[in-house]
Motif scaffolding. Structure first.
Motif, PDB file in Angstrom:
ATOM      1  N   PRO A  14       0.836  -1.214  -0.200  1.00  0.00           N
ATOM      2  CA  PRO A  14       0.048  -0.176  -0.119  1.00  0.00           C
ATOM      3  C   PRO A  14       0.667   1.183   0.015  1.00  0.00           C
ATOM      4  CG  PRO A  14       0.024  -1.195   1.991  1.00  0.00           C
ATOM      5  CD  PRO A  14       0.476  -2.056   1.276  1.00  0.00           C
ATOM      6  N   ALA A  15       2.007   1.214   0.240  1.00  0.00           N
ATOM      7  CA  ALA A  15       2.769   2.215   0.617  1.00  0.00           C
ATOM      8  C   ALA A  15       3.918   2.220  -0.554  1.00  0.00           C
ATOM      9  CB  ALA A  15       3.571   2.698   1.621  1.00  0.00           C
ATOM     10  N   LEU A  16       4.239   3.115  -1.528  1.00  0.00           N
ATOM     11  CA  LEU A  16       5.202   3.277  -2.290  1.00  0.00           C
ATOM     12  C   LEU A  16       5.753   4.877  -2.837  1.00  0.00           C
ATOM     13  CD1 LEU A  16       5.031   1.740  -5.713  1.00  0.00           C
ATOM     14  CD2 LEU A  16       5.439   3.860  -5.825  1.00  0.00           C
ATOM     15  N   ARG A  17       7.073   4.905  -2.780  1.00  0.00           N
ATOM     16  CA  ARG A  17       7.598   6.087  -3.124  1.00  0.00           C
ATOM     17  C   ARG A  17       8.875   5.835  -4.132  1.00  0.00           C
ATOM     18  NH1 ARG A  17       9.018   9.054   1.629  1.00  0.00           N
ATOM     19  NH2 ARG A  17      10.343  10.153   0.586  1.00  0.00           N
ATOM     20  N   ARG A  18       9.188   6.931  -4.556  1.00  0.00           N
ATOM     21  CA  ARG A  18      10.479   7.076  -5.622  1.00  0.00           C
ATOM     22  C   ARG A  18      11.360   7.788  -4.989  1.00  0.00           C
ATOM     23  NH1 ARG A  18      11.856   9.159 -11.061  1.00  0.00           N
ATOM     24  NH2 ARG A  18      12.875   7.299 -12.099  1.00  0.00           N
ATOM     25  N   ASP A  19      12.588   7.523  -4.731  1.00  0.00           N
ATOM     26  CA  ASP A  19      13.876   8.464  -4.213  1.00  0.00           C
ATOM     27  C   ASP A  19      14.838   8.499  -5.002  1.00  0.00           C
ATOM     28  OD1 ASP A  19      12.715   9.390  -1.673  1.00  0.00           O
ATOM     29  OD2 ASP A  19      12.336   7.209  -1.345  1.00  0.00           O
ATOM     30  N   PHE A  20      15.661   9.484  -4.809  1.00  0.00           N
ATOM     31  CA  PHE A  20      17.192   9.363  -5.233  1.00  0.00           C
ATOM     32  C   PHE A  20      17.777   8.463  -4.550  1.00  0.00           C
ATOM     33  CE2 PHE A  20      15.285  13.736  -5.987  1.00  0.00           C
ATOM     34  CZ  PHE A  20      15.762  13.870  -7.479  1.00  0.00           C
ATOM     35  N   GLY A  21      18.614   7.454  -5.388  1.00  0.00           N
ATOM     36  CA  GLY A  21      19.452   6.532  -4.512  1.00  0.00           C
ATOM     37  C   GLY A  21      20.789   5.865  -5.407  1.00  0.00           C
ATOM     38  N   GLY A  22      21.025   4.753  -5.141  1.00  0.00           N
ATOM     39  CA  GLY A  22      22.520   4.227  -5.652  1.00  0.00           C
ATOM     40  C   GLY A  22      23.315   4.437  -4.767  1.00  0.00           C
ATOM     41  N   CYS A  23      24.218   3.757  -4.848  1.00  0.00           N
ATOM     42  CA  CYS A  23      25.392   3.598  -3.531  1.00  0.00           C
ATOM     43  C   CYS A  23      26.211   4.961  -3.656  1.00  0.00           C
ATOM     44  CB  CYS A  23      26.204   2.338  -3.812  1.00  0.00           C
ATOM     45  SG  CYS A  23      25.412   0.875  -3.646  1.00  0.00           S
ATOM     46  N   ALA A  24      26.782   5.257  -4.929  1.00  0.00           N
ATOM     47  CA  ALA A  24      27.465   6.459  -4.999  1.00  0.00           C
ATOM     48  C   ALA A  24      26.775   7.910  -4.409  1.00  0.00           C
ATOM     49  CB  ALA A  24      27.861   6.848  -6.335  1.00  0.00           C
ATOM     50  N   GLY A  25      25.321   8.028  -4.885  1.00  0.00           N
ATOM     51  CA  GLY A  25      24.593   8.883  -4.646  1.00  0.00           C
ATOM     52  C   GLY A  25      24.359   8.938  -2.975  1.00  0.00           C
ATOM     53  N   ASN A  26      23.950   7.761  -2.514  1.00  0.00           N
ATOM     54  CA  ASN A  26      23.930   7.803  -1.035  1.00  0.00           C
ATOM     55  C   ASN A  26      24.981   8.210  -0.254  1.00  0.00           C
ATOM     56  OD1 ASN A  26      21.278   6.965  -2.112  1.00  0.00           O
ATOM     57  ND2 ASN A  26      21.482   4.743  -1.411  1.00  0.00           N
ATOM     58  N   ILE A  27      26.262   7.497  -0.603  1.00  0.00           N
ATOM     59  CA  ILE A  27      27.383   7.646   0.087  1.00  0.00           C
ATOM     60  C   ILE A  27      27.851   9.208   0.014  1.00  0.00           C
ATOM     61  CG2 ILE A  27      29.937   7.192   0.323  1.00  0.00           C
ATOM     62  CD1 ILE A  27      29.164   4.297  -0.784  1.00  0.00           C
ATOM     63  N   ALA A  28      27.549   9.955  -1.276  1.00  0.00           N
ATOM     64  CA  ALA A  28      28.021  11.227  -1.464  1.00  0.00           C
ATOM     65  C   ALA A  28      27.049  12.052  -0.706  1.00  0.00           C
ATOM     66  CB  ALA A  28      28.066  11.601  -2.747  1.00  0.00           C
ATOM     67  N   TYR A  29      25.840  11.740  -0.420  1.00  0.00           N
ATOM     68  CA  TYR A  29      24.984  12.342   0.261  1.00  0.00           C
ATOM     69  C   TYR A  29      25.450  12.547   1.713  1.00  0.00           C
ATOM     70  CZ  TYR A  29      20.658  13.992   2.112  1.00  0.00           C
ATOM     71  OH  TYR A  29      19.478  14.606   2.907  1.00  0.00           O
ATOM     72  N   ALA A  30      25.386  11.425   2.418  1.00  0.00           N
ATOM     73  CA  ALA A  30      25.958  11.452   3.757  1.00  0.00           C
ATOM     74  C   ALA A  30      27.551  12.168   4.141  1.00  0.00           C
ATOM     75  CB  ALA A  30      26.378   9.851   4.320  1.00  0.00           C
ATOM     76  N   LEU A  31      28.426  11.813   3.010  1.00  0.00           N
ATOM     77  CA  LEU A  31      29.455  12.655   3.261  1.00  0.00           C
ATOM     78  C   LEU A  31      29.372  13.974   3.138  1.00  0.00           C
ATOM     79  CD1 LEU A  31      32.518  12.589   3.521  1.00  0.00           C
ATOM     80  CD2 LEU A  31      32.762  12.151   1.263  1.00  0.00           C
ATOM     81  N   LYS A  32      28.409  14.582   2.269  1.00  0.00           N
ATOM     82  CA  LYS A  32      28.060  16.125   2.288  1.00  0.00           C
ATOM     83  C   LYS A  32      27.372  16.421   3.411  1.00  0.00           C
ATOM     84  CE  LYS A  32      28.784  19.882   0.050  1.00  0.00           C
ATOM     85  NZ  LYS A  32      29.955  20.509  -0.426  1.00  0.00           N
ATOM     86  N   GLN A  33      26.622  15.809   3.873  1.00  0.00           N
ATOM     87  CA  GLN A  33      25.788  15.903   5.070  1.00  0.00           C
ATOM     88  C   GLN A  33      26.687  16.437   6.231  1.00  0.00           C
ATOM     89  OE1 GLN A  33      22.008  16.289   5.954  1.00  0.00           O
ATOM     90  NE2 GLN A  33      22.366  16.812   4.192  1.00  0.00           N
ATOM     91  N   LEU A  34      27.852  15.605   6.319  1.00  0.00           N
ATOM     92  CA  LEU A  34      28.752  15.509   7.328  1.00  0.00           C
ATOM     93  C   LEU A  34      29.792  16.737   7.399  1.00  0.00           C
ATOM     94  CD1 LEU A  34      29.439  11.668   8.085  1.00  0.00           C
ATOM     95  CD2 LEU A  34      28.275  13.128   9.647  1.00  0.00           C
ATOM     96  N   GLY A  35      29.976  17.246   6.097  1.00  0.00           N
ATOM     97  CA  GLY A  35      30.911  18.587   5.862  1.00  0.00           C
ATOM     98  C   GLY A  35      32.079  18.023   4.957  1.00  0.00           C
ATOM     99  N   GLY A  36      31.855  17.003   4.554  1.00  0.00           N
ATOM    100  CA  GLY A  36      33.070  16.362   3.404  1.00  0.00           C
ATOM    101  C   GLY A  36      32.862  16.771   2.323  1.00  0.00           C
ATOM    102  N   GLU A  37      33.850  16.656   1.275  1.00  0.00           N
ATOM    103  CA  GLU A  37      33.768  16.771  -0.104  1.00  0.00           C
ATOM    104  C   GLU A  37      33.626  15.450  -1.188  1.00  0.00           C
ATOM    105  OE1 GLU A  37      33.080  19.791  -1.485  1.00  0.00           O
ATOM    106  OE2 GLU A  37      32.976  20.576   0.570  1.00  0.00           O
ATOM    107  N   PRO A  38      32.316  14.981  -1.374  1.00  0.00           N
ATOM    108  CA  PRO A  38      32.385  13.783  -2.235  1.00  0.00           C
ATOM    109  C   PRO A  38      32.388  14.129  -3.589  1.00  0.00           C
ATOM    110  CG  PRO A  38      30.249  14.689  -1.621  1.00  0.00           C
ATOM    111  CD  PRO A  38      31.148  15.466  -0.667  1.00  0.00           C
ATOM    112  N   LEU A  39      33.146  13.456  -4.408  1.00  0.00           N
ATOM    113  CA  LEU A  39      33.447  13.525  -5.875  1.00  0.00           C
ATOM    114  C   LEU A  39      32.748  12.224  -6.432  1.00  0.00           C
ATOM    115  CD1 LEU A  39      34.578  15.334  -7.871  1.00  0.00           C
ATOM    116  CD2 LEU A  39      36.788  13.877  -7.820  1.00  0.00           C
ATOM    117  N   PRO A  40      31.727  11.978  -6.781  1.00  0.00           N
ATOM    118  CA  PRO A  40      31.179  10.922  -7.502  1.00  0.00           C
ATOM    119  C   PRO A  40      31.636  10.591  -8.981  1.00  0.00           C
ATOM    120  CG  PRO A  40      29.400  12.524  -6.690  1.00  0.00           C
ATOM    121  CD  PRO A  40      30.503  13.096  -6.722  1.00  0.00           C
ATOM    122  N   LEU A  41      32.043   9.232  -9.112  1.00  0.00           N
ATOM    123  CA  LEU A  41      32.371   8.829 -10.461  1.00  0.00           C
ATOM    124  C   LEU A  41      31.331   7.933 -10.868  1.00  0.00           C
ATOM    125  CD1 LEU A  41      34.594   8.981 -12.680  1.00  0.00           C
ATOM    126  CD2 LEU A  41      35.665   6.785 -11.575  1.00  0.00           C
TER     127      LEU A  41
END
Length: 304
Positions: free
Chosen positions: A40-67
């Motif tokens: 009954p519950a469905l949603r669409r999100d931005f994901g993928g390992c590189a995107g998720n890791i980059a998001y976390a690192l940026k939230q912490l104040g780091g400088e992610p560089l996705p390839l």
């Protein structure tokens, strides 16, 4: 300094099943498996390992560089990263395929069933590791098979220390290939299930793997994580979350915290504590990139 994040960018379609998968799957009938789950519950999100890791690192104040590679439907994702202040210099958009898509179904015990369409990710090997002086460390996360092999080799040749994080891509490789990744890597991270598979395929115990790298980390979900260094195991307790809402992306949040700590010269125990705390914050929110850290959160995490 930047942390290079080699991995997938994907759109996640996340579904919630209110029952338990185990109650609908008959072990003695797996050869004729035919099941349907009402979600009954469905949603669409931005994901993928590189995107998720980059998001976390940026939230912490780091400088992610996705390839990573996006498809012809990836403009929204590309703009989102730019809006978040995540560099997109090495994110390539292809016009002849879709962005990778993950369909993730979670039951009430937080077990997950995932179907994954690789799309543009299968061309990620065409993107070489950039020759930049500001790349201090890297992670090789789940991606196209050829890309993971190529990027690990290129990082090793250029002397860039990196985390090998096979994740759900682990079944793509045989024992010899996984052994090669371990020999090239500086650190290895797996969850409990992946750790057992890694041992089975390489023929090495966790202790033996840890002697081939600086450290091996095995995340254990609600039980925290294990750190293996030179054959010796230590345990870091989990952090109890305010709520358990959605585990999708918790492992990637943990790995973003790991990169943040490693780049700053922290001990593996300090990195793991930060990862456990960030994972507890993430699991209280739906989707892999929808949690936010306030200033007081950052102060607490950095001082914890």
């Amino acid at each position: 300094m930047a942390a290079l994040i080699c991995g997938s960018l994907a759109f996640d379609t996340i579904m919630r099943f209110e029952g338990r998968f185990g109650e609908h799957i008959l072990p003695d009938q797996l050869h004729i498996l035919n099941v349907s789950f009402l979600v009954p519950a469905l949603r669409r999100d931005f994901g993928g390992c590189a995107g998720n890791i980059a998001y976390a690192l940026k939230q912490l104040g780091g400088e992610p560089l996705p390839l990573a590679a996006l498809g012809n439907d990836g403009d929204e994702y590309l703009q989102r990263m730019r809006d978040l202040g995540i560099a997109t210099d090495h994110v390539h958009a292809r016009s002849d395929t879709y962005t990778a898509q993950a369909m993730i179904m979670t039951d009430c015990d937080n077990n997950q069933i995932t179907a994954f369409h690789p799309g543009a990710m299968m061309f990620a090997h065409e993107l070489p590791v950039p020759q930049r002086e500001d790349i201090r460390l890297a992670i090789v996360a789940p991606d196209g098979r050829e890309a993971m092999i190529a990027h690990a080799q290129q990082l090793r040749e250029r002397g860039v220390p990196f985390v090998f994080d096979p994740g759900q891509g682990l079944p793509m490789f045989d024992g010899a290939e996984l052994a090669r990744f371990i020999e090239q890597a500086t650190w290895v991270t797996v969850n409990d299930y992946e750790g057992k598979m890694l041992c089975e395929r390489t023929g090495w115990t966790l202790a033996e793997i840890s002697r081939r790298v600086e450290a091996l980390v095995v995340t254990l979900g609600a039980q925290g994580c294990e750190i293996w260094i030179d054959g010796q195991r230590s345990h870091v307790d989990a952090v109890v979350p305010d709520a358990v809402v959605d585990p999708t992306g918790c492992g990637d949040a943990w790995r973003g915290a790991l990169l943040y700590g490693l780049e700053r010269g922290w001990s593996l125990e300090a990195c793991a504590r930060l990862g456990n705390r960030l994972g507890a914050i993430k699991i209280a929110q739906r989707g892999p990139q929808n949690y936010q850290l306030a200033a007081e959160d950052l102060l607490s995490l950095n001082n914890g």
